[in-house]
Motif scaffolding. Structure first.
Motif, short mmCIF file in Angstrom:
data_model
loop_
_atom_site.label_atom_id
_atom_site.label_comp_id
_atom_site.label_asym_id
_atom_site.label_seq_id
_atom_site.Cartn_x
_atom_site.Cartn_y
_atom_site.Cartn_z
N THR A 32 0.86 -1.18 0.00
CA THR A 32 0.00 0.00 0.00
C THR A 32 0.89 1.23 0.00
N PHE A 33 0.34 2.37 -0.36
CA PHE A 33 1.13 3.59 -0.39
C PHE A 33 0.30 4.76 0.08
N MET A 34 0.99 5.77 0.61
CA MET A 34 0.34 6.99 1.08
C MET A 34 0.50 8.12 0.06
N TYR A 35 1.61 8.11 -0.67
CA TYR A 35 1.89 9.13 -1.68
C TYR A 35 2.83 8.52 -2.72
N LEU A 36 2.95 9.18 -3.87
CA LEU A 36 3.85 8.72 -4.92
C LEU A 36 5.00 9.71 -5.07
N THR A 37 6.20 9.22 -5.09
CA THR A 37 7.37 10.06 -5.30
C THR A 37 7.71 10.07 -6.78
N LEU A 38 7.75 11.27 -7.36
CA LEU A 38 7.99 11.41 -8.80
C LEU A 38 9.37 12.03 -9.02
N ASP A 39 10.10 11.48 -9.98
CA ASP A 39 11.44 11.98 -10.31
C ASP A 39 11.34 12.90 -11.52
N LEU A 40 11.96 14.07 -11.41
CA LEU A 40 11.99 15.00 -12.54
C LEU A 40 13.21 14.71 -13.40
N PRO A 41 13.10 14.94 -14.72
CA PRO A 41 14.29 14.83 -15.56
C PRO A 41 15.27 15.95 -15.20
N THR A 42 16.52 15.75 -15.50
CA THR A 42 17.52 16.76 -15.15
C THR A 42 17.31 18.02 -15.97
N ALA A 43 17.55 19.16 -15.36
CA ALA A 43 17.39 20.45 -16.03
C ALA A 43 18.56 20.68 -16.97
N PRO A 44 18.33 21.34 -18.11
CA PRO A 44 19.44 21.59 -19.04
C PRO A 44 20.44 22.60 -18.47
N LEU A 45 21.66 22.49 -18.90
CA LEU A 45 22.72 23.35 -18.39
C LEU A 45 23.12 24.43 -19.40
N TYR A 46 22.26 24.74 -20.34
CA TYR A 46 22.59 25.71 -21.38
C TYR A 46 21.63 26.89 -21.33
N LYS A 47 21.96 27.95 -22.08
CA LYS A 47 21.11 29.12 -22.18
C LYS A 47 20.66 29.29 -23.62
N ASP A 48 19.56 30.01 -23.81
CA ASP A 48 19.08 30.25 -25.17
C ASP A 48 19.85 31.39 -25.82
N GLU A 49 19.47 31.75 -27.05
CA GLU A 49 20.21 32.78 -27.79
C GLU A 49 20.13 34.16 -27.16
N LYS A 50 19.15 34.42 -26.32
CA LYS A 50 19.02 35.72 -25.65
C LYS A 50 19.70 35.72 -24.28
N GLU A 51 20.49 34.68 -23.99
CA GLU A 51 21.21 34.54 -22.73
C GLU A 51 20.29 34.46 -21.52
N GLN A 52 19.08 33.98 -21.73
CA GLN A 52 18.17 33.75 -20.61
C GLN A 52 18.15 32.26 -20.34
N LEU A 53 17.94 31.92 -19.11
CA LEU A 53 17.89 30.51 -18.76
C LEU A 53 16.66 29.84 -19.37
N ILE A 54 16.84 28.64 -19.83
CA ILE A 54 15.72 27.87 -20.36
C ILE A 54 15.16 27.03 -19.21
N ILE A 55 13.88 27.16 -18.98
CA ILE A 55 13.22 26.36 -17.95
C ILE A 55 12.42 25.27 -18.66
N PRO A 56 12.83 24.02 -18.51
CA PRO A 56 12.14 22.94 -19.21
C PRO A 56 10.76 22.68 -18.63
N GLN A 57 9.91 22.10 -19.46
CA GLN A 57 8.57 21.70 -19.02
C GLN A 57 8.40 20.22 -19.32
N VAL A 58 7.67 19.55 -18.46
CA VAL A 58 7.43 18.13 -18.63
C VAL A 58 5.97 17.85 -18.28
N PRO A 59 5.26 17.05 -19.09
CA PRO A 59 3.89 16.71 -18.73
C PRO A 59 3.85 15.72 -17.55
N LEU A 60 2.80 15.83 -16.77
CA LEU A 60 2.64 14.95 -15.60
C LEU A 60 2.65 13.48 -16.00
N PHE A 61 2.04 13.16 -17.14
CA PHE A 61 1.95 11.76 -17.56
C PHE A 61 3.32 11.15 -17.85
#
Length: 122
Positions: free
Chosen positions: A35-64
């Motif tokens: 049985t379980f009380m909650y589910l622990t979800l692992d996020l993919p690793t965040a990218p270590l690069y910046k876009d062409e405007k030198e702003q950090l890219i924040i990745p998005q991932v669907p819940l599924f």
């Protein structure tokens, strides 16, 4: 939840010894219902690069995609001090309310790092 666990032989062993160990009952897949009380979800690793405007890219991932851990087919390797295991998780029945614990922080010897990935909920 069904938890399928399979012990893995040490990766430095020769192929013949690995094949022999995999025949032992200790290295066969075992299934446990839990049985379980909650589910622990692992996020993919965040990218270590910046876009062409030198702003950090924040990745998005669907819940599924991060819930795929519990589809019964996706295997993940877990390492302990002495042994390695492959685990699969299969949800058999959902409770009326479900709590997700999303693992955003990773800790190493020097500091704690936050994963800024955005999780998209339907």
């Amino acid at each position: 939840m069904r938890i399928f666990t399979k012990k893995l032989p040490h990766p430095d062993l020769p192929a013949e010894e690995k094949a022999q160990l995999l025949q032992n009952t200790e290295y066969q897949e075992m299934m446990v219902e839990s049985t379980f009380m909650y589910l622990t979800l692992d996020l993919p690793t965040a990218p270590l690069y910046k876009d062409e405007k030198e702003q950090l890219i924040i990745p998005q991932v669907p819940l599924f995609s991060i819930l795929a851990k519990f589809n019964g087919a996706t295997e993940k390797e877990y390492k302990t001090y002495k042994e390695n295991f492959l685990k699969r998780f299969q949800l058999t029945k959902l409770p009326p309310y479900l709590i997700f614990c999303i693992k955003r922080f990773t800790k190493n010897n020097f500091f704690v790092e936050k994963n800024p990935t955005i999780v998209n909920f339907p």
